[in-house]
Scaffold this motif. Sequence first.
Motif, PDB file in Angstrom:
ATOM      1  N   ASP A   1       0.815  -1.214   0.000  1.00  7.71           N
ATOM      2  CA  ASP A   1       0.000   0.000   0.000  1.00  7.71           C
ATOM      3  C   ASP A   1       0.853   1.271   0.000  1.00  7.71           C
ATOM      4  O   ASP A   1       0.526   2.239  -0.686  1.00  7.71           O
ATOM      5  CB  ASP A   1      -0.936   0.023   1.211  1.00  7.71           C
TER       6      ASP A   1
ATOM      7  N   ARG B   1       2.151   1.961  -3.389  1.00 14.72           N
ATOM      8  CA  ARG B   1       1.095   2.526  -4.252  1.00 14.72           C
ATOM      9  C   ARG B   1       0.938   4.021  -4.005  1.00 14.72           C
ATOM     10  O   ARG B   1       0.781   4.808  -4.944  1.00 14.72           O
ATOM     11  CB  ARG B   1      -0.229   1.814  -4.007  1.00 14.72           C
ATOM     12  N   LYS B   2       0.974   4.427  -2.724  1.00 17.93           N
ATOM     13  CA  LYS B   2       0.861   5.854  -2.392  1.00 17.93           C
ATOM     14  C   LYS B   2       2.030   6.635  -2.969  1.00 17.93           C
ATOM     15  O   LYS B   2       1.856   7.748  -3.477  1.00 17.93           O
ATOM     16  CB  LYS B   2       0.815   6.036  -0.877  1.00 17.93           C
TER      17      LYS B   2
ATOM     18  N   ARG C   1       3.858   5.856  -5.623  1.00 17.39           N
ATOM     19  CA  ARG C   1       3.683   5.929  -7.073  1.00 17.39           C
ATOM     20  C   ARG C   1       2.657   7.003  -7.433  1.00 17.39           C
ATOM     21  O   ARG C   1       2.869   7.793  -8.360  1.00 17.39           O
ATOM     22  CB  ARG C   1       3.230   4.580  -7.631  1.00 17.39           C
ATOM     23  N   LYS C   2       1.562   7.027  -6.698  1.00 11.41           N
ATOM     24  CA  LYS C   2       0.511   8.016  -6.956  1.00 11.41           C
ATOM     25  C   LYS C   2       1.043   9.434  -6.748  1.00 11.41           C
ATOM     26  O   LYS C   2       0.758  10.327  -7.541  1.00 11.41           O
ATOM     27  CB  LYS C   2      -0.684   7.744  -6.034  1.00 11.41           C
ATOM     28  N   ALA C   3       1.825   9.635  -5.691  1.00 11.82           N
ATOM     29  CA  ALA C   3       2.379  10.964  -5.413  1.00 11.82           C
ATOM     30  C   ALA C   3       3.289  11.421  -6.550  1.00 11.82           C
ATOM     31  O   ALA C   3       3.223  12.576  -6.986  1.00 11.82           O
ATOM     32  CB  ALA C   3       3.133  10.954  -4.087  1.00 11.82           C
TER      33      ALA C   3
ATOM     34  N   ASP D   1       3.214  10.353  -9.678  1.00 10.62           N
ATOM     35  CA  ASP D   1       2.352  10.568 -10.847  1.00 10.62           C
ATOM     36  C   ASP D   1       1.650  11.919 -10.768  1.00 10.62           C
ATOM     37  O   ASP D   1       1.608  12.672 -11.741  1.00 10.62           O
ATOM     38  CB  ASP D   1       1.312   9.454 -10.981  1.00 10.62           C
ATOM     39  N   GLU D   2       1.100  12.229  -9.591  1.00 11.91           N
ATOM     40  CA  GLU D   2       0.359  13.487  -9.426  1.00 11.91           C
ATOM     41  C   GLU D   2       1.250  14.703  -9.603  1.00 11.91           C
ATOM     42  O   GLU D   2       0.797  15.749 -10.034  1.00 11.91           O
ATOM     43  CB  GLU D   2      -0.325  13.526  -8.055  1.00 11.91           C
TER      44      GLU D   2
ATOM     45  N   ASP E   1       3.118  11.068   3.235  1.00 10.60           N
ATOM     46  CA  ASP E   1       2.596  12.209   2.461  1.00 10.60           C
ATOM     47  C   ASP E   1       3.519  13.407   2.613  1.00 10.60           C
ATOM     48  O   ASP E   1       3.934  13.738   3.718  1.00 10.60           O
ATOM     49  CB  ASP E   1       1.191  12.570   2.923  1.00 10.60           C
TER      50      ASP E   1
END
Length: 112
Positions: free
Chosen positions: A11, A14-15, A17-19, A21-22, A106
Motif C-alpha cells: 500500500d 502505491r501511495k 507511485r501516486k504521489a 504521478d500526481e 505524504d
Amino acid sequence: MLTLYIISNCDTCRKARKALDEKGIPFKTYDLRKDGLSAPLLEHILHRVPLVEAINKRSKTWRELSDEEKDFDANSGRELLLKHPTLLKRPLLEVDDDTILVGYQDGDYDKL
C-alpha cells in the motif's frame, strides 16, 4: 530518471507511485519481488542506505524469522535480504547517484 523500488501489492508503494504521478515526476519502477534482488543491486542500495535502516522490522517476514536470524551482522544481514527481498524497507526512491529515500509519507516528495 528516478527509480522507485517497490513491491506491487504494498500500500505504501502505491501511495508513493501516486504521489510521483500526481506531481508529474517521471520515474521507472523496479519490483523487488517480480524482478528480484540481486547481490549487486543490494550492494548498490546498501552503499546509499545503512543496513540497519534498510531492513523492515515491522514486516510480516521479520516477525516470522527466528531469533537467531534477527541477530544479524553485516554479512548475515545481506544474506537475509537476498533470501527475503520483502525484508527491504520500501518504497526506495533512487533520486540520484548518491541518494536513495527510504519509505514514504505524504509530502516526502514535495521537494523533488
